[in-house]
Design a protein around this motif. Structure first.
Motif: not given
Length: 306
Positions: A33-37, A67-74, A83-85
């Motif tokens: 899920r994380d790498v696919g996203d 990173m900014a996009h992911t943070r923006g998704g709550d 996710k970064l790991s």
């Protein structure tokens, strides 16, 4: 949209994680899920499907945008770090296979977050919790079942998944249990007498035939017991006892470790009993501080003090 080459690379990496590192199914699902996203974001961000060549050219700016996009998704700092790991792990593998330099990805800093230390119960609260479970069900065998499960969590330091993976073949419980933990790691866990007695009582009262090759702990209709039911019965018990929301099944495992340590147990021995890969995880589990670690070290290596 992910390119076929990127999808194949992700599938191969996931298979490698499962085969070589023994990653659990839940971990594999989270990685996928994380790498696919991440790969889908890069397609949208760069306006083209990301083949392996494009993935090898990802820049620091691209990483900041993700990173900014992911943070923006709550998404909180802890989840973003996870996710970064996963992305870094995938890129480490991909760069070795494809022969490119993954510095932009690997140099991306993980967000800082306050690690929540587990909160063990006091010995009295742990005992009260187990005793109170007896009154949570009007059906005697179900009350005995719930007590037996939670006694294993506290008395043997098992994860709830490990307790519920026991089978009829484990009956009657002996002095030691062979547990297959996270990543398929095997460990031997001593079984205290109250845990053996609690499981024996449940087995005596259970109205169903406990299958030798099936689950030891059964639900009301005879199927495998859901961990959610144990969580729920502990919620009811902690409400009666006035215990905080942190008094969960997992807190019983924390309590096992902390109470052993406070009784003079060796940190490394406790690490083995819990099935932790690293001592720092056990340190966090028990809430032991650095001063206590140095005490343990000084006792083990008295010449190290001077």
């Amino acid at each position: 949209m992910i390119s076929e080459a990127a999808r194949d690379a992700l599938s191969t990496w996931l298979a490698t994680q499962k085969a070589l590192k023994g990653a659990a199914a839940n971990t594999i699902d989270a990685y996928a899920r994380d790498v696919g996203d991440f790969l889908r974001f890069m397609t949208l961000h760069n306006g083209e499907i990301q083949g392996l060549g494009a993935l090898s050219r990802i820049t620091t700016s691209d990483m900041r945008a993700w990173m900014a996009h992911t943070r923006g998704g709550d998404v909180g700092p802890r989840s973003l770090a996870r996710k970064l790991s996963a992305v870094k792990s995938f890129y480490r593998w991909l760069s070795e296979r494809e022969g490119f330099e993954p510095t932009a990805v690997l140099a991306t800093r993980s967000p800082k977050f306050q690690r929540k230390l587990p909160r063990p119960l006091s010995p009295e609260a742990a005992s009260d919790m187990i005793n109170t479970l007896d009154a949570q069900s009007l059906t005697p065998w179900i009350a005995a079942r719930d007590q037996a499960v939670v006694t294993l969590l506290y008395g043997c330091g098992l994860r709830i998944s490990e307790a519920l993976s026991l089978t009829g073949a484990d009956l009657p419980l002996g002095q030691v249990l062979r547990i297959i933990g996270k990543g398929g790691k095997e460990r031997l866990v001593p079984v205290i007498e109250p845990a053996r007695a609690a499981v024996a009582q449940y087995a005596r009262l259970c109205p169903y035939d406990i299958p030798r090759n099936g689950p030891l702990f059964l639900g009301a209709r005879g199927g495998a017991l859901s961990p959610r039911l144990i969580q729920k019965v502990m919620e009811q018990a902690r409400a009666q006892l006035g215990l905080p929301a942190t008094a969960t099944p997992h807190a019983m495992r924390h309590s096992f470790a902390t109470h052993l340590l406070n009784a003079g147990g060796d940190l490394r021995a406790i690490q083995e009993l819990l099935g932790h890969a690293s001592l720092s995880t056990t340190q966090a589990y028990t809430g032991v501080d650095t001063a206590r670690l140095m005490e343990v070290y000084a006792r083990a290596h008295p010449q190290g003090g001077g």
